[in-house]
Design a protein around this motif. Structure first.
Motif, PDB file in Angstrom:
ATOM      1  N   UNK A  37     -15.887 -29.990-128.428  1.00 26.66           N
ATOM      2  CA  UNK A  37     -17.232 -29.430-128.386  1.00 26.66           C
ATOM      3  C   UNK A  37     -18.243 -30.332-129.084  1.00 26.66           C
ATOM      4  N   UNK A  38     -17.733 -31.305-129.853  1.00 30.35           N
ATOM      5  CA  UNK A  38     -18.617 -32.147-130.660  1.00 30.35           C
ATOM      6  C   UNK A  38     -18.573 -33.620-130.267  1.00 30.35           C
ATOM      7  N   UNK A  39     -17.461 -34.062-129.693  1.00 27.22           N
ATOM      8  CA  UNK A  39     -17.373 -35.476-129.320  1.00 27.22           C
ATOM      9  C   UNK A  39     -16.330 -35.691-128.228  1.00 27.22           C
ATOM     10  N   UNK A  40     -16.601 -36.627-127.354  1.00 24.36           N
ATOM     11  CA  UNK A  40     -15.686 -37.058-126.290  1.00 24.36           C
ATOM     12  C   UNK A  40     -14.987 -35.862-125.628  1.00 24.36           C
ATOM     13  N   UNK A  41     -15.781 -35.033-124.973  1.00 24.57           N
ATOM     14  CA  UNK A  41     -15.267 -33.805-124.371  1.00 24.57           C
ATOM     15  C   UNK A  41     -14.106 -34.074-123.416  1.00 24.57           C
ATOM     16  N   UNK A  42     -14.242 -35.108-122.598  1.00 19.22           N
ATOM     17  CA  UNK A  42     -13.207 -35.378-121.604  1.00 19.22           C
ATOM     18  C   UNK A  42     -11.868 -35.725-122.256  1.00 19.22           C
ATOM     19  N   UNK A  43     -11.863 -36.689-123.166  1.00 19.06           N
ATOM     20  CA  UNK A  43     -10.609 -37.133-123.783  1.00 19.06           C
ATOM     21  C   UNK A  43      -9.940 -36.017-124.580  1.00 19.06           C
ATOM     22  N   UNK A  44     -10.718 -35.289-125.375  1.00 21.57           N
ATOM     23  CA  UNK A  44     -10.127 -34.248-126.217  1.00 21.57           C
ATOM     24  C   UNK A  44      -9.699 -33.031-125.403  1.00 21.57           C
ATOM     25  N   UNK A  45     -10.406 -32.730-124.325  1.00 15.78           N
ATOM     26  CA  UNK A  45      -9.973 -31.635-123.450  1.00 15.78           C
ATOM     27  C   UNK A  45      -8.641 -31.988-122.789  1.00 15.78           C
ATOM     28  N   UNK A  46      -8.504 -33.233-122.361  1.00 14.02           N
ATOM     29  CA  UNK A  46      -7.236 -33.678-121.756  1.00 14.02           C
ATOM     30  C   UNK A  46      -6.096 -33.605-122.766  1.00 14.02           C
ATOM     31  N   UNK A  47      -6.364 -33.970-124.014  1.00 14.00           N
ATOM     32  CA  UNK A  47      -5.345 -33.883-125.058  1.00 14.00           C
ATOM     33  C   UNK A  47      -4.936 -32.432-125.293  1.00 14.00           C
ATOM     34  N   UNK A  48      -5.919 -31.544-125.319  1.00 12.26           N
ATOM     35  CA  UNK A  48      -5.628 -30.120-125.502  1.00 12.26           C
ATOM     36  C   UNK A  48      -4.746 -29.599-124.361  1.00 12.26           C
ATOM     37  N   UNK A  49      -5.074 -29.994-123.152  1.00 14.16           N
ATOM     38  CA  UNK A  49      -4.302 -29.547-121.977  1.00 14.16           C
ATOM     39  C   UNK A  49      -2.848 -29.979-122.089  1.00 14.16           C
ATOM     40  N   UNK A  50      -2.605 -31.239-122.488  1.00 15.89           N
ATOM     41  CA  UNK A  50      -1.236 -31.728-122.634  1.00 15.89           C
ATOM     42  C   UNK A  50      -0.474 -30.937-123.689  1.00 15.89           C
ATOM     43  N   UNK A  51      -1.166 -30.575-124.774  1.00 17.82           N
ATOM     44  CA  UNK A  51      -0.517 -29.775-125.822  1.00 17.82           C
ATOM     45  C   UNK A  51      -0.142 -28.385-125.323  1.00 17.82           C
ATOM     46  N   UNK A  52      -1.048 -27.756-124.602  1.00 24.13           N
ATOM     47  CA  UNK A  52      -0.756 -26.415-124.078  1.00 24.13           C
ATOM     48  C   UNK A  52       0.373 -26.463-123.058  1.00 24.13           C
ATOM     49  N   UNK A  53       0.382 -27.485-122.233  1.00 26.63           N
ATOM     50  CA  UNK A  53       1.461 -27.631-121.249  1.00 26.63           C
ATOM     51  C   UNK A  53       2.810 -27.793-121.949  1.00 26.63           C
ATOM     52  N   UNK A  54       2.825 -28.537-123.041  1.00 27.95           N
ATOM     53  CA  UNK A  54       4.054 -28.718-123.811  1.00 27.95           C
ATOM     54  C   UNK A  54       4.473 -27.392-124.450  1.00 27.95           C
ATOM     55  N   UNK A  55       3.518 -26.680-124.992  1.00 26.40           N
ATOM     56  CA  UNK A  55       3.801 -25.430-125.688  1.00 26.40           C
ATOM     57  C   UNK A  55       4.369 -24.369-124.755  1.00 26.40           C
ATOM     58  N   UNK A  56       3.783 -24.266-123.568  1.00 22.90           N
ATOM     59  CA  UNK A  56       4.153 -23.145-122.687  1.00 22.90           C
ATOM     60  C   UNK A  56       5.540 -23.303-122.084  1.00 22.90           C
ATOM     61  N   UNK A  57       6.116 -24.483-122.197  1.00 25.36           N
ATOM     62  CA  UNK A  57       7.488 -24.686-121.704  1.00 25.36           C
ATOM     63  C   UNK A  57       8.482 -23.775-122.415  1.00 25.36           C
ATOM     64  N   UNK A  58       8.131 -23.334-123.612  1.00 24.15           N
ATOM     65  CA  UNK A  58       9.067 -22.576-124.434  1.00 24.15           C
ATOM     66  C   UNK A  58       8.818 -21.068-124.402  1.00 24.15           C
ATOM     67  N   UNK A  59       7.860 -20.654-123.586  1.00 26.26           N
ATOM     68  CA  UNK A  59       7.540 -19.227-123.512  1.00 26.26           C
ATOM     69  C   UNK A  59       7.558 -18.767-122.063  1.00 26.26           C
ATOM     70  N   UNK A  60       8.680 -18.214-121.634  1.00 21.07           N
ATOM     71  CA  UNK A  60       8.685 -17.650-120.280  1.00 21.07           C
ATOM     72  C   UNK A  60       7.926 -16.328-120.293  1.00 21.07           C
ATOM     73  N   UNK A  61       7.304 -16.020-119.193  1.00 18.57           N
ATOM     74  CA  UNK A  61       6.391 -14.877-119.142  1.00 18.57           C
ATOM     75  C   UNK A  61       7.090 -13.546-119.385  1.00 18.57           C
ATOM     76  N   UNK A  62       8.315 -13.422-118.886  1.00 18.68           N
ATOM     77  CA  UNK A  62       9.010 -12.135-118.994  1.00 18.68           C
ATOM     78  C   UNK A  62       9.396 -11.813-120.433  1.00 18.68           C
TER      79      UNK A  62
END
Length: 320
Positions: free
Chosen positions: A34-59
């Motif tokens: 929200x404060x700097x380099x929106x594109x790069x930091x948003x992409x980094x956030x996305x990669x982290x969430x993708x990594x995190x969600x591998x360990x949480x199945x929806x059921x």
């Protein structure tokens, strides 16, 4: 950048702690974006969430799964503002919709409302910029369904936002089709919006909706230049011009004055010919203050042509 593997919470020893650390790291990247380099930091956030969600199945982990999908939706939405708007908007929408399987309106009304508002906004952007009739019609249907779930007395801000988005979608559809059906769709959504969107409370949206209606009415005058349509076009131009002043909104003000001049010249065919022709001349001259010949050659030429036609009609009337 991308994901930083927490040494204290390794994948092998603490998988769930590791996963939640990745989610939290994504949240930090979102805040920084929200404060700097929106594109790069948003992409980094996305990669982290993708990594995190591998360990949480929806059921098994429905709440964690929904939370991370919502975070993923937020990040893709933020990324869509600076990179590949259509694709990232669709990815954001997909993540949000997965989160809504848990964040239902009954159990989580605030979260549900927030996510639905974002989904509506994303659909508006996708349809608006793709200029695809099918996408526009699907998005219009979605927004109409969203309105049914909202109460204007308790969901005022969101209700106004969805109404405004509907006007944008219907305006874009009318620009594509230029027919009575799409014109009626826009005028109906615009008139409904203006029941709730006021100059005092929603200045920006008020001006925007009136301008969309003014533009549409003036275009439609080529197909149906009835007196009522002329009067409506003039009214919407004047309403929008209460906000779009030349000093702060030069281009919008000039376009509205051009539209106003056209509508006034059409109205002269029905009544008060002398007055309406002279008003039309004033409006075109006001538009030309912005559309100078050097920087806006085609616009200047078009308006001068219209101005010449009005002068010709006025001289013929005064000569009778």
């Amino acid at each position: 950048q991308m994901c930083i593997r927490d040494r204290a919470r390794t994948l092998s020893d603490y998988p769930k702690e590791y996963a939640m650390t990745q989610n939290n790291l994504g949240v930090v990247y979102d805040i920084i974006s929200e404060h700097e380099d929106k594109e790069a930091h948003s992409k980094s956030a996305i990669e982290c969430y993708k990594e995190s969600i591998k360990f949480y199945d929806e059921e098994t982990y429905a709440e964690n799964y929904a939370m991370i999908q919502k975070n993923l939706g937020d990040s893709y939405k933020r990324l869509s503002e600076v990179n590949n708007a259509k694709d990232n908007s669709l990815l954001s929408k997909e993540a949000y919709e997965k989160s809504l399987r848990y964040y239902t309106k009954e159990d989580f009304p605030d979260q549900y409302s927030f996510i639905q508002k974002n989904v509506s906004s994303l659909l508006t952007n996708v349809a608006r910029y793709s200029k695809d009739k099918g996408e526009l019609e699907k998005s219009i249907e979605h927004h109409n369904n969203t309105l049914k779930d909202l109460d204007p007395s308790t969901d005022g801000g969101e209700y106004v936002s969805v109404l405004h988005d509907l006007c944008i979608l219907n305006s874009t559809l009318f620009d594509l089709d230029q027919n009575k059906e799409s014109f009626d769709g826009l005028t109906q959504s615009g008139k409904k919006a203006l029941q709730y969107i006021t100059l005092d409370d929603n200045k920006s949206e008020f001006a925007s909706v009136n301008k969309m209606l003014a533009d549409a009415y003036v275009k439609y005058l080529e197909m149906d230049s009835s007196e009522d349509h002329c009067i409506d076009a003039i009214r919407y131009c004047k309403e929008a011009l209460q906000v779009y002043k030349p000093k702060d909104h030069a281009a919008d003000s000039a376009k509205l004055h051009e539209d106003l001049g056209i509508a006034q010249s059409y109205l002269a065919d029905h009544k008060h010919r002398d007055t309406n022709y002279k008003d039309s001349v004033k409006s075109f001259k006001e538009a030309l203050k912005f559309y100078d010949a050097e920087e806006h050659t085609l616009d200047n030429s078009r308006i001068n042509n219209n101005l010449g036609n009005v002068y010709k009609s006025l001289s013929e009337f005064e000569g009778t």
